[in-house]
Scaffold this motif. Structure first.
Motif, mmCIF file in Angstrom:
data_model
loop_
_atom_site.group_PDB
_atom_site.id
_atom_site.type_symbol
_atom_site.label_atom_id
_atom_site.label_comp_id
_atom_site.label_asym_id
_atom_site.label_seq_id
_atom_site.Cartn_x
_atom_site.Cartn_y
_atom_site.Cartn_z
ATOM 1 N N ASN A 129 49.929 -33.505 -79.788
ATOM 2 C CA ASN A 129 50.210 -34.084 -81.099
ATOM 3 C C ASN A 129 50.644 -33.013 -82.089
ATOM 4 O O ASN A 129 51.595 -33.201 -82.858
ATOM 5 N N SER A 132 54.220 -31.941 -81.282
ATOM 6 C CA SER A 132 55.221 -32.905 -81.751
ATOM 7 C C SER A 132 55.404 -32.816 -83.267
ATOM 8 O O SER A 132 56.542 -32.898 -83.776
ATOM 9 N N GLN A 135 57.511 -29.874 -84.021
ATOM 10 C CA GLN A 135 58.924 -30.176 -83.813
ATOM 11 C C GLN A 135 59.483 -30.988 -84.975
ATOM 12 O O GLN A 135 60.631 -30.789 -85.406
ATOM 13 N N LYS A 136 58.698 -31.928 -85.495
ATOM 14 C CA LYS A 136 59.125 -32.699 -86.654
ATOM 15 C C LYS A 136 59.341 -31.791 -87.854
ATOM 16 O O LYS A 136 60.284 -31.974 -88.625
#
Length: 459
Positions: A129, A132, A135-136
């Motif tokens: 999590n 991710s 990356q966002k």
């Protein structure tokens, strides 16, 4: 007697023995012997008064270990649990790290046998999590950078348009000026043609032509001025578009930055949750190791405080007692507060252990039988119990009786005599009768030493 008859001599001794009064006055032979004995005893006691007597401090104590790690210790349960298995018995010699007992859980929170695997899965999910969201964050940063570049390009394009509009405004202004000049020329020509027509020099057609040209010039001026106003309006609108463009772009950038910071906050929260999960996982792994009670050092299992299987224990509750295998023995004597200032480390001590018959002459330790030598190793700075000070005694290697018996057990009783200075017997009797502390000279030496140290400090 009177010896009145010169012919009959009288024996004084036999005569005296026949008289009762003389027999009563005669000193018995046993009394003389008793007198001789008493006189000899008094003379011997007088001589003994001047013999040297070694002062000492008598105390009672117990056998212990010099190092705290060598003393009996209780093995406690770190976590609460239920005894599932005993792997040792009382009196057994164990080595450091040996398993003594095994316990199981009693709290429902830890009943799941796959709890560690589940915690690892939670940790892995939380890590994914976070990745991710990272990356966002990268995508939002690229989006914000692209928005800023697009805003820069649009502003540059708009500035080019403004330059074009300014040039058009300038061109339309020139057209208005040209139209004004044309109108002036047309009006002069119309005036000239009117004069010439009135003089009959030109026909009406030329006058009408000049009049039409003047009207056309007036219309051109109106058109040029309208075009100029339109160009100026377009220039103003283009300039306003720059502010609108900037506002819209900044709004989008601010929204993207808000999403970025919100994502960063989520990452921080997720990292905190991840750290909490990792902490819980580490605690659970350590807790699983606490299910096995291990021996902290080599020693003998003395006593089990819990019996049987299935008995529950609490955190920190004593489970068993272990005695170290090879403790460094020492004697703990408890000295009165009045005698504590007389002691110093290295003092010789005579010891009598329970179970070893001994005969101790406190003033003449050289004639003692069955006692063992020791020396003062530690003197406590505070009282231990009932106003007495604990003194630790270790074997005196210089003494011929310094080696203590191998059969000694910790906790057995000990009687000790701490040897002080030599004084005459009469001084010791006088001290005992007056209740003075022993070795008064030690106080004087200590006082002189303190005075000397103060003088050196003052200098």
């Amino acid at each position: 007697m009177l010896r009145l008859s010169p012919n009959v001599p009288v024996d004084d001794k036999s005569y005296r023995e026949k008289l009762n009064s003389t027999r009563v006055l005669h000193t018995p032979g046993g009394a003389k012997v008793l007198a001789y004995w008493l006189l000899s005893i008094l003379l011997l006691a007088f001589i003994v008064m001047f013999l040297p007597w070694q002062q000492n401090i008598r105390a009672e104590g117990e056998l212990t270990a010099l190092n705290p790690q060598d003393r009996p210790q209780t093995i406690e349960a770190v976590i609460a649990g239920r005894i599932a298995e005993w792997r040792v018995r009382e009196g057994q010699l164990v080595k450091a790290g040996d398993t003594l007992a095994r316990i199981t859980e009693v709290k429902e929170k830890f009943f799941d046998p796959n709890l560690i695997e589940r915690l690892k899965e939670q940790v892995a999910a939380k890590e994914a999590n976070i990745q991710s969201k990272e990356q966002k964050v990268l995508a939002l940063r690229r989006q914000i950078a692209a928005m800023r570049e697009g805003l820069t390009l649009k502003l540059s394009q708009t500035e080019r348009k403004i330059e074009q509009k300014e040039l058009k405004v300038e061109s339309d202004s020139n057209k208005v000026l040209a139209a004004v000049v044309d109108l002036q020329v047309a009006e002069r020509q119309l005036t000239g043609q009117q004069v010439m027509y009135d003089s009959g020099l030109v026909p009406l057609t030329k006058l009408e032509s000049a009049r039409m040209k003047s009207q056309s010039s007036q219309a051109n001026i109106v058109d040029a001025r309208n075009s100029l106003d339109a160009s100026r309006q377009e220039l103003l609108i283009t300039r306003l578009d720059i502010s609108t463009l900037e506002a819209e772009a900044l709004d989008k950038i601010s929204k993207a930055e808000s999403d970025l910071y919100a994502t960063l906050a989520d990452i921080s929260d997720s990292e905190a949750s991840l750290a909490k999960l990792r902490n819980e996982l580490a605690n659970m792994e350590i807790r699983n190791q606490q299910y096995y009670i291990l021996a902290p050092q080599d020693g003998y299992l003395v006593k089990a405080h819990k019996n049987g299987l299935g008995e529950t224990i609490k955190e920190g509750e004593a489970l068993m007692t272990i005695m170290p295998e090879n403790p460094q023995l020492a004697v703990a004597l408890y000295i009165k507060a009045m005698d504590a200032p007389l002691l110093d480390t290295g003092r010789h001590v005579r010891l009598e252990f329970d179970g070893w018959p001994a005969l101790q002459f406190s003033g003449w330790p050289s004639v003692a039988v069955g006692t063992f030598g020791g020396q003062v190793q530690v003197i406590d700075m505070v009282d231990s119990k009932e106003g007495k000070y604990r003194v630790l005694i270790t074997p005196d290697k210089k003494d011929e009786d310094g080696d203590w018996p191998n059969e000694l057990r910790l906790g057995s009783g000990v009687y000790g005599w701490v040897m002080l200075d030599d004084v005459p017997v009469y001084y010791e009797l006088w001290r005992q009768l007056n209740g003075f502390p022993p070795s008064l000279q030690s106080y004087q030496d200590a006082g002189e030493a303190d005075m000397g140290s103060k003088e050196k400090g003052g200098k």
